[in-house]
Design an enzyme around this catalytic site. Structure first.
Site, PDB file in Angstrom:
ATOM      1  N   SER A   2     -49.090 109.127 -14.990  1.00  0.00           N
ATOM      2  CA  SER A   2     -49.046 108.091 -13.958  1.00  0.00           C
ATOM      3  C   SER A   2     -48.405 106.831 -14.505  1.00  0.00           C
ATOM      4  O   SER A   2     -48.547 106.511 -15.693  1.00  0.00           O
ATOM      5  CB  SER A   2     -50.483 107.780 -13.526  1.00  0.00           C
ATOM      6  OG  SER A   2     -50.524 106.603 -12.762  1.00  0.00           O
ATOM      7  N   TYR A  46     -59.526 105.239 -15.955  1.00  0.00           N
ATOM      8  CA  TYR A  46     -58.625 106.284 -15.438  1.00  0.00           C
ATOM      9  C   TYR A  46     -57.305 106.251 -16.203  1.00  0.00           C
ATOM     10  O   TYR A  46     -56.813 107.273 -16.678  1.00  0.00           O
ATOM     11  CB  TYR A  46     -58.381 106.085 -13.935  1.00  0.00           C
ATOM     12  CG  TYR A  46     -57.194 106.877 -13.399  1.00  0.00           C
ATOM     13  CD1 TYR A  46     -57.257 108.256 -13.290  1.00  0.00           C
ATOM     14  CD2 TYR A  46     -56.011 106.232 -13.013  1.00  0.00           C
ATOM     15  CE1 TYR A  46     -56.163 108.982 -12.809  1.00  0.00           C
ATOM     16  CE2 TYR A  46     -54.923 106.941 -12.537  1.00  0.00           C
ATOM     17  CZ  TYR A  46     -55.007 108.321 -12.439  1.00  0.00           C
ATOM     18  OH  TYR A  46     -53.927 109.042 -11.982  1.00  0.00           O
ATOM     19  N   LYS A  93     -55.289 109.044 -18.794  1.00  0.00           N
ATOM     20  CA  LYS A  93     -53.890 109.524 -18.681  1.00  0.00           C
ATOM     21  C   LYS A  93     -53.169 109.300 -20.000  1.00  0.00           C
ATOM     22  O   LYS A  93     -52.436 110.168 -20.473  1.00  0.00           O
ATOM     23  CB  LYS A  93     -53.161 108.795 -17.544  1.00  0.00           C
ATOM     24  CG  LYS A  93     -53.578 109.246 -16.158  1.00  0.00           C
ATOM     25  CD  LYS A  93     -53.076 110.655 -15.836  1.00  0.00           C
ATOM     26  CE  LYS A  93     -53.784 111.246 -14.644  1.00  0.00           C
ATOM     27  NZ  LYS A  93     -53.558 112.671 -14.426  1.00  0.00           N
TER      28      LYS A  93
HETATM   29  P1  NAD Z   1     -56.024 115.205  -5.685  1.00  0.00           P
HETATM   30  O1  NAD Z   1     -57.388 114.687  -5.957  1.00  0.00           O
HETATM   31  O2  NAD Z   1     -55.598 115.403  -4.280  1.00  0.00           O
HETATM   32  O3  NAD Z   1     -55.794 116.567  -6.476  1.00  0.00           O
HETATM   33  C1  NAD Z   1     -56.452 116.868  -7.689  1.00  0.00           C
HETATM   34  C2  NAD Z   1     -57.077 118.237  -7.546  1.00  0.00           C
HETATM   35  O4  NAD Z   1     -57.771 118.573  -8.763  1.00  0.00           O
HETATM   36  C3  NAD Z   1     -58.108 118.301  -6.412  1.00  0.00           C
HETATM   37  O5  NAD Z   1     -57.796 119.400  -5.577  1.00  0.00           O
HETATM   38  C4  NAD Z   1     -59.427 118.494  -7.123  1.00  0.00           C
HETATM   39  O6  NAD Z   1     -60.322 119.276  -6.373  1.00  0.00           O
HETATM   40  C5  NAD Z   1     -58.987 119.179  -8.408  1.00  0.00           C
HETATM   41  N1  NAD Z   1     -59.901 119.024  -9.531  1.00  0.00           N
HETATM   42  C6  NAD Z   1     -60.457 117.861  -9.988  1.00  0.00           C
HETATM   43  N2  NAD Z   1     -61.255 118.136 -11.036  1.00  0.00           N
HETATM   44  C7  NAD Z   1     -61.177 119.466 -11.274  1.00  0.00           C
HETATM   45  C8  NAD Z   1     -61.776 120.335 -12.224  1.00  0.00           C
HETATM   46  N3  NAD Z   1     -62.636 119.891 -13.155  1.00  0.00           N
HETATM   47  N4  NAD Z   1     -61.464 121.650 -12.192  1.00  0.00           N
HETATM   48  C9  NAD Z   1     -60.614 122.131 -11.244  1.00  0.00           C
HETATM   49  N5  NAD Z   1     -60.034 121.355 -10.315  1.00  0.00           N
HETATM   50  C10 NAD Z   1     -60.318 120.033 -10.323  1.00  0.00           C
HETATM   51  O7  NAD Z   1     -55.003 114.227  -6.444  1.00  0.00           O
HETATM   52  P2  NAD Z   1     -53.412 114.149  -6.354  1.00  0.00           P
HETATM   53  O8  NAD Z   1     -53.067 112.874  -5.695  1.00  0.00           O
HETATM   54  O9  NAD Z   1     -52.853 115.409  -5.852  1.00  0.00           O
HETATM   55  O10 NAD Z   1     -53.087 113.964  -7.897  1.00  0.00           O
HETATM   56  C11 NAD Z   1     -52.694 115.053  -8.723  1.00  0.00           C
HETATM   57  C12 NAD Z   1     -52.461 114.544 -10.120  1.00  0.00           C
HETATM   58  O11 NAD Z   1     -51.480 113.504 -10.098  1.00  0.00           O
HETATM   59  C13 NAD Z   1     -53.692 113.925 -10.782  1.00  0.00           C
HETATM   60  O12 NAD Z   1     -53.675 114.282 -12.148  1.00  0.00           O
HETATM   61  C14 NAD Z   1     -53.475 112.444 -10.620  1.00  0.00           C
HETATM   62  O13 NAD Z   1     -54.138 111.714 -11.631  1.00  0.00           O
HETATM   63  C15 NAD Z   1     -51.977 112.343 -10.746  1.00  0.00           C
HETATM   64  N6  NAD Z   1     -51.402 111.142 -10.095  1.00  0.00           N
HETATM   65  C16 NAD Z   1     -51.627 110.927  -8.769  1.00  0.00           C
HETATM   66  C17 NAD Z   1     -51.111 109.783  -8.164  1.00  0.00           C
HETATM   67  C18 NAD Z   1     -51.354 109.491  -6.702  1.00  0.00           C
HETATM   68  O14 NAD Z   1     -51.174 108.335  -6.287  1.00  0.00           O
HETATM   69  N7  NAD Z   1     -51.739 110.460  -5.879  1.00  0.00           N
HETATM   70  C19 NAD Z   1     -50.350 108.855  -8.914  1.00  0.00           C
HETATM   71  C20 NAD Z   1     -50.116 109.135 -10.257  1.00  0.00           C
HETATM   72  C21 NAD Z   1     -50.667 110.296 -10.845  1.00  0.00           C
HETATM   73  N1  UFG Z   2     -52.839  97.455  -0.858  1.00  0.00           N
HETATM   74  C1  UFG Z   2     -53.267  96.639   0.173  1.00  0.00           C
HETATM   75  N2  UFG Z   2     -54.266  97.099   0.968  1.00  0.00           N
HETATM   76  C2  UFG Z   2     -54.886  98.292   0.793  1.00  0.00           C
HETATM   77  C3  UFG Z   2     -54.439  99.121  -0.283  1.00  0.00           C
HETATM   78  C4  UFG Z   2     -53.423  98.657  -1.083  1.00  0.00           C
HETATM   79  O1  UFG Z   2     -52.751  95.541   0.369  1.00  0.00           O
HETATM   80  O2  UFG Z   2     -55.800  98.637   1.550  1.00  0.00           O
HETATM   81  C5  UFG Z   2     -51.720  97.001  -1.692  1.00  0.00           C
HETATM   82  C6  UFG Z   2     -52.061  96.849  -3.161  1.00  0.00           C
HETATM   83  O3  UFG Z   2     -52.587  95.566  -3.412  1.00  0.00           O
HETATM   84  C7  UFG Z   2     -50.699  97.105  -3.810  1.00  0.00           C
HETATM   85  C8  UFG Z   2     -50.039  98.120  -2.878  1.00  0.00           C
HETATM   86  O4  UFG Z   2     -50.717  97.999  -1.640  1.00  0.00           O
HETATM   87  O5  UFG Z   2     -49.925  95.922  -3.791  1.00  0.00           O
HETATM   88  C9  UFG Z   2     -50.138  99.548  -3.374  1.00  0.00           C
HETATM   89  O6  UFG Z   2     -51.499  99.861  -3.647  1.00  0.00           O
HETATM   90  P1  UFG Z   2     -51.990 101.360  -3.918  1.00  0.00           P
HETATM   91  O7  UFG Z   2     -53.459 101.302  -4.131  1.00  0.00           O
HETATM   92  O8  UFG Z   2     -51.477 102.269  -2.858  1.00  0.00           O
HETATM   93  O9  UFG Z   2     -51.210 101.758  -5.240  1.00  0.00           O
HETATM   94  P2  UFG Z   2     -51.283 101.149  -6.708  1.00  0.00           P
HETATM   95  O10 UFG Z   2     -49.879 100.891  -7.119  1.00  0.00           O
HETATM   96  O11 UFG Z   2     -52.233 100.048  -6.817  1.00  0.00           O
HETATM   97  O12 UFG Z   2     -51.924 102.359  -7.529  1.00  0.00           O
HETATM   98  C10 UFG Z   2     -51.285 103.650  -7.542  1.00  0.00           C
HETATM   99  C11 UFG Z   2     -52.333 104.746  -7.774  1.00  0.00           C
HETATM  100  C12 UFG Z   2     -52.964 104.593  -9.114  1.00  0.00           C
HETATM  101  C13 UFG Z   2     -51.902 104.569 -10.148  1.00  0.00           C
HETATM  102  C14 UFG Z   2     -50.902 103.476  -9.851  1.00  0.00           C
HETATM  103  C15 UFG Z   2     -49.806 103.510 -10.868  1.00  0.00           C
HETATM  104  O13 UFG Z   2     -53.332 104.684  -6.795  1.00  0.00           O
HETATM  105  O14 UFG Z   2     -53.797 105.711  -9.374  1.00  0.00           O
HETATM  106  O15 UFG Z   2     -50.361 103.679  -8.559  1.00  0.00           O
HETATM  107  O16 UFG Z   2     -48.565 103.474 -10.361  1.00  0.00           O
HETATM  108  F1  UFG Z   2     -52.480 104.328 -11.342  1.00  0.00           F
END
Ligand code: NAD
Ligand code: UFG
Length: 339
Positions: free
Chosen positions: A123, A147, A151
């Site tokens: 991330s 978190y 990572k």
């Molecule tokens: P998500 O929560 O939708 O998907 C994660 C999946 O992992 C879920 O289906 C959950 O049930 C499963 N899981 C969690 N713990 C587990 C375990 N112990 N054993 C088996 N399965 C398990 O999240 P996502 O948004 O699809 O994110 C996927 C990956 O990308 C994650 O590693 C997350 O940290 C990373 N990531 C997500 C974002 C974002 O904004 N969505 C941004 C950066 C990185």
């Molecule tokens: N925001 C609002 N209102 C809300 C939610 C978000 O104004 O209800 C704003 C935040 O302040 C920020 C922007 O929208 O300026 C984006 O916020 P997000 O929470 O959607 O995303 P972030 O960039 O804060 O965080 C995301 C993931 C994290 C990851 C990070 C790194 O959620 O897990 O990106 O890129 F670590």
């Protein structure tokens, strides 16, 4: 390839599974469904017109993992993790256990099964407060919450493992802000409880689940005062995983790639784009800044553009249109289809 996808029922995993199946790969998913629904996987198979193998299991369990590796695996895509920043501050040990413990168990299972190719979900959170934007992969790493620390530690563990085993090939993908949904509207982001991220909050206002959007700060040093992020369509992100699979098939060692569009949008720009896509009004209330937020975080994705041959193709208006299609058709998230 025979691909094992951990966390494949989740938001990014499910979209990636559609593309993997469409590309002809054989897919096994292991997911404990702690943050997802088996309905997502049924719809993945419906969209791709091909089956996958699903094991409801935990990546921290040796037994569950050995079941997942049965039948042979060529490469692993590792999505499974807990991902809520606020929750990680309240329950750090749970995050260490699932994210770090789960990744160690997975690497051990890969070694036992003789699997040498890994694509890992990292991330942009590892950059914390960057000195300047857009950030490239060489920028200093400064995590600001448990978190983010998981990572960073997982990245380092994978790097150390690759250094010790020259036959290994790993790609660490640092995602910026994934948004949007499959263009069919059949799968999308289905947050449990109150969403933390901007687009699902906006979508819930548009569909009438919430009265208004809380905007966290309008006094940043950005043109309209609201935070700027690099929003990346989840289908583009899914596509990057197919490129990463090709890459681990051709290279050994450990390589890091930023995945982002390379430019940002403010909160207000995203709200306006969603209003256009949905035809709904999104009322906003300006709140104080959310702690830990930065003014602007955007990717320099040129390494992925050049070395993976990948770049984002879909813009914010497509992401809003696709997220809206998903939200409108599934106002309560994944629920069984009527007979
Ligand atoms: P998500 O929560 O939708 O998907 C994660 C999946 O992992 C879920 O289906 C959950 O049930 C499963 N899981 C969690 N713990 C587990 C375990 N112990 N054993 C088996 N399965 C398990 O999240 P996502 O948004 O699809 O994110 C996927 C990956 O990308 C994650 O590693 C997350 O940290 C990373 N990531 C997500 C974002 C974002 O904004 N969505 C941004 C950066 C990185
Ligand atoms: N925001 C609002 N209102 C809300 C939610 C978000 O104004 O209800 C704003 C935040 O302040 C920020 C922007 O929208 O300026 C984006 O916020 P997000 O929470 O959607 O995303 P972030 O960039 O804060 O965080 C995301 C993931 C994290 C990851 C990070 C790194 O959620 O897990 O990106 O890129 F670590």
């Amino acid at each position: 390839m025979k691909v094992l996808v951990t966390g494949g029922a989740g938001y990014i995993g499910s979209h990636t599974c559609v593309l993997l199946l469409e590309a002809g790969h054989t897919v096994t998913v292991i997911d404990n469904l702690c943050n997802s629904s088996a309905i997502a996987l049924a719809r993945v198979q419906e969209l791709a017109g091909r089956p996958l193998r699903f094991l409801q299991g935990d990546i921290r369990s040796r037994t569950d993992l050995s079941g997942a590796f049965e039948g042979g695996v060529d490469a692993v895509i590792h999505f499974a993790a807990l991902k809520a920043v606020g929750e990680s501050c309240d329950e750090p040990l749970r995050y260490f256990d699932t994210n770090i413990g789960g990744t160690i168990a997975l690497m051990q299972a890969m070694e036992t099964a003789g699997v040498s190719k890994l694509v890992f979900s990292s991330s942009a959170t590892v950059y914390g407060q960057p000195d300047s934007v857009p950030v490239n992969e060489g920028a200093p790493l400064r995590v600001t919450n448990p978190y983010g620390r998981t990572k960073l530690v997982m990245e380092q563990l994978i790097q150390d493992w690759c250094a010790a085993r020259p036959e290994l090939s790993a790609v660490l993908l640092r995602y910026f802000n994934p948004v949007g949904a499959h263009p069919s509207g059949r799968i999308g982001e289905d947050p449990r409880g109150e969403p933390n991220n901007l687009m699902p909050c906006v979508a819930q206002v548009a569909v009438g689940h919430r009265s208004h959007l809380r905007v966290f700060g309008d006094d940043y040093a950005t043109p309209d005062g609201t935070g700027i992020r690099d929003y990346l369509h989840v289908m583009d992100l899914a596509q990057a995983h197919l490129k990463a699979l090709e890459y681990v098939g051709l290279h050994n060692g450990c390589e890091i790639f930023n995945l982002g569009a390379g430019h940002g949008h403010s909160v207000i720009e995203l709200v306006r784009a969603f209003e256009s896509a949905s035809g709904r009004n999104i009322p906003m209330e300006i709140m104080k800044r959310r702690s830990g937020d930065v003014a602007e975080l955007t990717a320099d994705p040129s390494h992925a553009n050049v070395r993976l041959g990948w770049s984002a193709e879909r813009d914010l208006s497509m992401a809003c249109a696709d997220a809206w299609r998903w939200q409108k058709a599934n106002p309560l998230g994944f629920t069984p289809d009527p007979e």
